[in-house]
Structures are given as C-alpha cells and as structure tokens.
Design a protein around this motif. Structure first.
Motif, PDB file in Angstrom:
ATOM      1  N   TYR A  91       0.784  -1.069  -0.105  1.00  0.00           N
ATOM      2  CA  TYR A  91      -0.060   0.134   0.020  1.00  0.00           C
ATOM      3  C   TYR A  91       0.842   1.385  -0.099  1.00  0.00           C
ATOM      4  N   ALA A  92       1.154   1.841  -1.117  1.00  0.00           N
ATOM      5  CA  ALA A  92       1.830   2.929  -1.345  1.00  0.00           C
ATOM      6  C   ALA A  92       1.211   4.253  -0.659  1.00  0.00           C
ATOM      7  N   HIS A  93       1.915   5.097   0.181  1.00  0.00           N
ATOM      8  CA  HIS A  93       1.641   6.078   1.053  1.00  0.00           C
ATOM      9  C   HIS A  93       2.289   7.201   1.097  1.00  0.00           C
ATOM     10  N   GLN A  94       1.979   8.174   0.650  1.00  0.00           N
ATOM     11  CA  GLN A  94       2.340   9.594   0.461  1.00  0.00           C
ATOM     12  C   GLN A  94       1.710  10.544   1.599  1.00  0.00           C
ATOM     13  N   GLN A  95       2.371  11.213   2.305  1.00  0.00           N
ATOM     14  CA  GLN A  95       2.040  12.464   3.046  1.00  0.00           C
ATOM     15  C   GLN A  95       2.594  13.750   2.739  1.00  0.00           C
ATOM     16  N   ARG A 107       6.566  13.052   1.963  1.00  0.00           N
ATOM     17  CA  ARG A 107       7.258  12.038   2.047  1.00  0.00           C
ATOM     18  C   ARG A 107       6.609  10.645   1.439  1.00  0.00           C
ATOM     19  N   ARG A 108       7.183   9.995   0.859  1.00  0.00           N
ATOM     20  CA  ARG A 108       6.749   8.555   0.207  1.00  0.00           C
ATOM     21  C   ARG A 108       7.265   7.598   0.648  1.00  0.00           C
ATOM     22  N   GLY A 109       6.200   6.647   0.995  1.00  0.00           N
ATOM     23  CA  GLY A 109       6.651   5.176   1.534  1.00  0.00           C
ATOM     24  C   GLY A 109       5.720   4.116   1.147  1.00  0.00           C
ATOM     25  N   PHE A 110       5.510   3.175   1.737  1.00  0.00           N
ATOM     26  CA  PHE A 110       4.554   2.007   1.626  1.00  0.00           C
ATOM     27  C   PHE A 110       4.428   1.368   2.750  1.00  0.00           C
ATOM     28  N   ASP A 257      14.653   9.651   0.527  1.00  0.00           N
ATOM     29  CA  ASP A 257      13.559  10.505   0.310  1.00  0.00           C
ATOM     30  C   ASP A 257      13.697  11.756   0.834  1.00  0.00           C
ATOM     31  N   PRO A 258      13.494  12.786  -0.301  1.00  0.00           N
ATOM     32  CA  PRO A 258      13.617  14.388   0.282  1.00  0.00           C
ATOM     33  C   PRO A 258      12.732  14.590   1.168  1.00  0.00           C
ATOM     34  N   GLY A 259      11.493  13.849   1.516  1.00  0.00           N
ATOM     35  CA  GLY A 259      10.219  14.246   2.159  1.00  0.00           C
ATOM     36  C   GLY A 259      10.692  13.649   3.483  1.00  0.00           C
ATOM     37  N   LEU A 260      11.886  12.809   3.776  1.00  0.00           N
ATOM     38  CA  LEU A 260      12.040  12.417   5.007  1.00  0.00           C
ATOM     39  C   LEU A 260      12.641  13.525   6.011  1.00  0.00           C
ATOM     40  N   GLN A 261      11.774  14.060   6.986  1.00  0.00           N
ATOM     41  CA  GLN A 261      12.033  15.125   7.900  1.00  0.00           C
ATOM     42  C   GLN A 261      12.025  14.602   9.215  1.00  0.00           C
ATOM     43  N   VAL A 262      13.165  15.028   9.983  1.00  0.00           N
ATOM     44  CA  VAL A 262      13.403  14.734  11.544  1.00  0.00           C
ATOM     45  C   VAL A 262      13.391  16.023  12.238  1.00  0.00           C
ATOM     46  N   PHE A 263      12.439  16.243  13.145  1.00  0.00           N
ATOM     47  CA  PHE A 263      12.332  17.350  14.040  1.00  0.00           C
ATOM     48  C   PHE A 263      13.143  17.327  15.453  1.00  0.00           C
ATOM     49  N   GLY A 264      13.310  18.332  16.111  1.00  0.00           N
ATOM     50  CA  GLY A 264      13.926  18.172  17.447  1.00  0.00           C
ATOM     51  C   GLY A 264      12.594  17.827  18.517  1.00  0.00           C
TER      52      GLY A 264
END
Length: 444
Positions: A91-95, A107-110, A257-264
């Motif tokens: 199940y491909a999933h984008q946010q 962010r793209r994933g599955f 993935d360029p949409g992979l974001q990590v926050f503090g």
C-alpha cells in the motif's frame, strides 16, 4: 535477509456521508485525553476505539479496553464497516505537509508485511531503549485483537529510488484514498498495489537491506513477544511454514527520500530537589567542556529565530539552548569536548557520544543535575515537548525548572547509531509526520 511481502489489509469501507478523517487517528502514544474524547465524538467507528480505548472504573478481566477493542473490531467486520482485501497488496502511502517555515514536503513510503527478526540477527536495527510498561499494554491489545493495528516505521537504503518509482508506476487513481486531517492540514494519500510481480520485485530490491526502526520500538518488540506467545500455544507445535504472526505491518521509507524530515524533541526538567539554574551554568563553565553564550532575552518572543541560532551553532558543535524562569536570558550551549571526555558511560559507543542528546542526557542530566539514567527512562524528572512554541512557553510554568531546546538528530547519525549497536536516549528522534492509525490493519 530482509523479507517483505504484501498482506490482505483490513480497511475502512466508507458509507455515504462518511469522512475518512473522522475514522482515522494519530498513533496511540500521542493521543491525550482531550483528543481521545474528540475522536470518540467524531465517529462511532473511529479507530481510536481499537488503538486507545477508554478505561472505566468498572473494568474487569472480562470487560476492559482490550476486550472492547476486540468486540469493536469483530462488530465492524461483521457489519462491513471494515472489510478485508481479497488479494495481498503493498500500500503506497504519501504524506504532504509544511514545515515551520512554510516549505512543502512530500514523504513517500509504503505499507507492507516484514518478517520479524531479533536484533542480534542484524536485519532489523533499533536506536532507542524501550520500557516494559508500553510493551505489556500493547501485547494485551494484540492478544485480544489478533492484529497489527498500527505499523512500525522502518527506514531502508535505496539510493536510486527503485521501490518508490515502481509503486508510483502502479498508481490507480480510482483506488486511491485521499484525506487531509483537520488538526494539522496534512494530506495523506494511499493506494494498493495488488500486482504480484510488482510485490515480488519490491521484495527482491530490499532482500539485502538492513531495516532501521525510525519509530515503534515498543511495538516491534511487542510483535516479537506476540510471535513467541503464538508459537508457544500452537496446537501443532509450530510449522516450518511462516505464519501470519511471523510478520509485522510496517511503513517503509527510503532514507534518501527528500520528504524524510526529522524534528527536534525538546526537554523539560521538573521536580529536581535543590535545582539551581545559575549553579548549573557555573558548573558547565568550570568543566571547560561547554561554551556558554547568552542570547538576547527578546528572542523568546520569536521562537523561530531561536531555532535558527541553534541550527547555526550545530554546524560547529553539538548544541542546545537553555531556558528558565530563573535565567534572565536564553543560554546557547556548545559542547567543546570529544568522544573521550569523561561524561559518558564506558559502554557508550563512539557514534552515540557524538550526539547532542547523549551529551545532554549523560553529561548534564545524569552527572550534573542528578537525574539518573533510570529516572530518565521512567520520565521521573523529564517531560518531552515536540512543538517549539510550546517548549519556549513552557519556561513560564512554575513547575518547570529548565527547558532545553534541541536540534533534530540527522538521519545519517541515526543510521550510524543503529549500525553501531548503540542506543540513543528516549525521544531522540521525531520523524514527522506520524503515520495515521486506521489506514490498514494486518490480521494475524
């Protein structure tokens, strides 16, 4: 060897008038009582009744939030509110979301099923310590519902982006779920890929991958415990063929993935006997391991400028900002020591010693303030705040002795720690956004 396969997901069947956003929910561990009430009120079949049902004073061994979750699941399947796909799928999933500066990311994933492996097999790698309490809770829920209700969040290495390109090529707009959550404005899109050849190709691409747990350490270890429990009660004594409970539902994202974001995730110290903020600053200065720079007091009115200064400081050295109602100004702290400084436990790997969260937790919380590692794990004197604005405002709370603003831990450092076998302090990473509960359920 990593083993990824499709699964026959249980998914919501939308009736006339149903809004998908009213049925879905955030992960259970970020839902407070107020949001739980709102989710209950939003729809009688909201997934919160499964992942985090209400507790009642009258609860008993026969009637409690776990048994009620099972009854809800069975009822919704019986009425058709939930339906199981007839074929296994990925199940491909984008946010799609905005960061604090207003920049848009996707962010793209599955979602798929990953064969469970113990950490010592070197296939699945953790980066955080876990506590017993959450695992007991989640195991009881799994035993009652016999399903994965929320996915584990894994990272994998696919420099060429082959997996995402393959799933995008099998996108069918008519099968796509497209929902924007009201509270945060995040757009969530999901579509199934039932093509068996495509699933086999994804499995082949990732067969040699190491899977890094980004989020869901407690749930992964619970899935291992549930697998062992099911094996122990199997009537046939177990089979050579893998069972559904040998797998766990996973959300998989490429580390490139360029949409992979990590926050503090920011820290709040409270309840420490005889805490003295000024004495703490003097101890830090006297140690010669830290450079302290007072910042303009007006910066507390513009949190994003504080965040920018913190990010700039991190380019030179591990850094954090101290705030307190007992300090006239924000204090920028930069670490000047190295991996050999005597502030770490002897068994702390070099890759962990480079992290600002490790320097803070071992070098300052433990050795200077006196919050032991056991107290840290139990959150006896620590609270965690994800919102920058809320963390800055928290300094005004008379119960809060110290607020520490943190930079995010870069993905590359998370990978290094995983591969070293080390563990970060809890709440060292905040991968944003969270994955909604209710998109898919994996029956076991």
């Amino acid at each position: 060897m990593a083993e990824i396969r499709g699964f026959r997901a249980i998914r919501y069947h939308l009736e006339a008038g149903d809004e998908p956003a009213d049925l879905l929910a955030p992960p259970y561990d970020v839902i407070d009582t107020e949001e739980q009430d709102a989710l209950y009120a939003g729809h009688p079949a909201n997934i919160v009744r499964l992942v985090l049902g209400r507790q009642h004073d009258s609860d008993s061994a026969e009637n409690n939030r776990y048994t009620r979750a099972r009854r809800h699941l069975m009822d919704w399947l019986a009425t058709g509110q939930l339906r199981q796909d007839v074929r296994p799928g990925l199940y491909a999933h984008q946010q799609t979301f905005e960061d604090a500066q207003g920049n848009q990311h996707t962010r793209r994933g599955f979602l798929g099923a990953v064969r469970l492996a113990t950490y010592d097999e070197g296939i699945v790698l953790p980066h955080e310590r876990t506590l017993r309490g959450p695992k007991v809770d989640r195991l009881e829920l799994m035993k009652n519902c016999e399903a994965n209700l929320s996915p584990i969040f894994f990272l994998y290495d696919d420099p060429e982006g082959k997996v995402d390109a393959l799933l995008e090529a099998h996108r069918v707009q008519e099968q796509e779920l497209d929902v924007t959550t009201n509270t945060d404005g995040i757009r969530h899109r999901l579509w199934p890929v039932f093509d068996a050849d495509a699933q086999a190709e994804v499995a082949e691409i990732l067969k040699d991958a190491q899977l890094l747990i980004a989020d869901g350490h407690h749930r992964y270890e619970t899935a291992l415990a549930y697998r062992d429990f099911r094996r122990s009660v199997a009537e046939d004594g177990g089979s050579d063929q893998p069972a559904p409970y040998d797998y766990v539902m996973a959300f998989m994202v490429n580390i490139h993935d360029p949409g992979l974001q990590v926050f503090g995730t920011h820290r709040v110290v409270h309840g420490v006997a005889d805490f003295d903020a000024s004495a703490l600053l003097k101890t830090l200065e006297d140690s010669k391991l830290y450079d302290l720079q007072p910042l303009a007091k007006e910066l507390v009115d513009t949190p994003l400028e504080l965040e920018l200064k913190l990010a700039e400081a991190a380019e030179d050295a591990p850094s954090f900002i101290l705030l307190s109602q007992h300090l006239e100004q924000p204090i920028l702290v930069q670490y000047k020591g190295d991996e050999s400084a005597p502030i770490f436990d002897a068994d702390t790997p070099e890759q962990v010693r480079r992290l600002d969260v490790s320097i803070l937790h071992e070098g300052i919380f433990d050795r200077i303030i006196g919050i032991s590692m056991e107290a840290q794990a139990a959150k006896t004197n620590l609270r965690y705040i994800k919102s920058l604005e809320a963390a800055v405002a928290a300094r005004k709370n008379p119960e809060h002795q110290l607020v520490v603003l943190m930079n995010p831990t870069p993905v590359a450092q998370v990978v290094e720690v995983c591969q070293s076998g080390g563990k970060m302090p809890q709440k060292s990473t905040y991968f944003y956004p969270k994955i909604l509960s209710g998109l898919t359920i994996n029956p076991l």
